[in-house]
Motif scaffolding. Structure first.
Motif, short mmCIF file in Angstrom:
data_model
loop_
_atom_site.label_atom_id
_atom_site.label_comp_id
_atom_site.label_asym_id
_atom_site.label_seq_id
_atom_site.Cartn_x
_atom_site.Cartn_y
_atom_site.Cartn_z
N GLU A 169 0.83 -1.21 0.00
CA GLU A 169 0.00 0.00 0.00
C GLU A 169 0.86 1.26 0.00
N VAL B 40 3.80 5.73 -5.63
CA VAL B 40 3.73 5.82 -7.09
C VAL B 40 2.68 6.83 -7.53
N ILE B 41 1.50 6.78 -6.88
CA ILE B 41 0.41 7.72 -7.24
C ILE B 41 0.84 9.16 -6.98
N SER B 42 1.44 9.41 -5.81
CA SER B 42 1.87 10.77 -5.49
C SER B 42 2.97 11.24 -6.42
N SER B 43 3.86 10.33 -6.84
CA SER B 43 4.93 10.69 -7.78
C SER B 43 4.35 11.08 -9.13
N VAL B 44 3.33 10.31 -9.57
CA VAL B 44 2.69 10.62 -10.84
C VAL B 44 2.02 11.99 -10.79
N ILE B 45 1.35 12.27 -9.68
CA ILE B 45 0.68 13.57 -9.52
C ILE B 45 1.70 14.70 -9.52
N VAL C 164 2.22 1.73 -3.51
CA VAL C 164 1.17 2.23 -4.41
C VAL C 164 0.93 3.72 -4.19
N ALA C 165 0.85 4.13 -2.90
CA ALA C 165 0.64 5.53 -2.59
C ALA C 165 1.79 6.39 -3.09
#
Length: 315
Positions: A16, A22-27, A19-20
């Protein structure tokens, strides 16, 4: 008392957390990219606006100087210039040249390939500064040279019909950039508009003396080698001037990396070939009429205009 429920502290598993992350890096990456694109767009818009301002100023100053060409104070405009006169023409120029000014004498050397402003022409304009009031001894400062001056000392009225202001326009390097330059008979070259990398001039000639331009010619087509009188007669037939300019921005104003082919006089097609820009392009005899711009991430602006001279040129 023992409780049948045990309090358990919850948490995130490693998966988890990854995943968090990766999502924050993409944003964050998307936000950074948006900022970069926004700043690049702002830089492009700012550079385009600056180019238009420079083109507008160059157009206005050239038009003002050209409209003054051939002006004579009332004391000298009432009589026609003698046919035997050897004074320089009011409008003249050189194709693909660098000017040398010594008093009223203006000569030119041909630009070599690869030099700043290669292919750019030289435009020479002459006109008088009129006396404000007859007998006043003061010059009307409404007529200026390309440096904005009406006379060297601002007080002397013209002493004869050939006592004229001189403005020479051409392209040379200024502070590491090509610029539209100004020279007068009393000074060295000074930049008028930076970023002008190509300056083209064609002369509208009235061959049948009906005050209407018959065709446009290069400066070298009007110069008769070894015959100053014939050359002067050709220049006196000029009734209009066609100007073409290519201006460039600083490096990095655009993301475009492709090279360009530009035509200072526009993209009009000649009836014979119908090739783009062929109406006024002549790369064989006038190399500056076709410009191959490198892929240097600069914005470039082409502008052209025609000036109809309002004064007689043989007075």
């Amino acid at each position: 008392m023992n409780s049948t429920f045990q309090n358990k502290q919850g948490g995130l598993t490693l998966i988890e957390l990854l995943v968090a992350l990766v999502i924050s890096s993409v944003i964050a990456l998307a936000a950074f990219s948006a900022i970069v694109v926004s700043r690049q767009g702002f830089a492009t818009v700012d550079a385009a606006s600056q180019l238009r301002d420079n083109a507008r100023f160059a157009t206005e100053i050239i038009q003002r100087l050209a409209l003054q060409t051939g002006y004579q104070d009332v004391a000298y405009s009432a009589t026609i210039r003698p046919a035997s006169s050897t004074a320089p023409a009011n409008v003249s120029g050189f194709t693909n040249g660098t000017p040398s000014v010594s008093g009223i004498l203006v000569t030119s050397t041909t630009k070599a390939l690869g030099t700043t402003g290669y292919g750019s022409d030289v435009l020479i304009l002459r006109y008088q500064a009129p006396e404000t009031y007859p007998g006043s001894g003061k010059v009307d400062k409404g007529i200026i040279d390309c440096m904005g001056r009406s006379k060297a000392d601002d007080d002397d009225i013209p002493i004869d019909r050939d006592d004229r202001l001189l403005s020479v326009l051409y392209v040379a390097e200024s502070r590491g950039q090509p610029a539209l330059m100004c020279r007068t008979e009393s000074g060295s070259g000074q930049p008028l508009v930076e970023g002008v990398e190509n300056f083209q001039v064609l002369y509208g000639v009235d061959g049948d003396n009906d005050s209407v331009t018959d065709r446009y010619m290069r400066a070298d087509q009007l110069i008769v080698a070894g015959n100053d009188a014939a050359t002067k007669a050709n220049w006196d037939m000029v009734r209009s001037i066609k100007i073409g300019l290519i201006l460039r921005s600083g490096v990095g104003a655009t993301q475009e990396t492709a090279s360009q082919t530009l035509y200072p006089f526009g993209n009009a097609r000649a009836s014979a070939s119908a090739a783009l820009g062929s109406a006024f392009a002549n790369s064989a005899n006038d190399p500056g009429t076709v410009v191959s711009a490198p892929a240097d991430r600069r914005l470039r602006l082409q502008t052209s205009f025609t000036i109809h001279l309002r004064n007689e040129q043989n007075l």
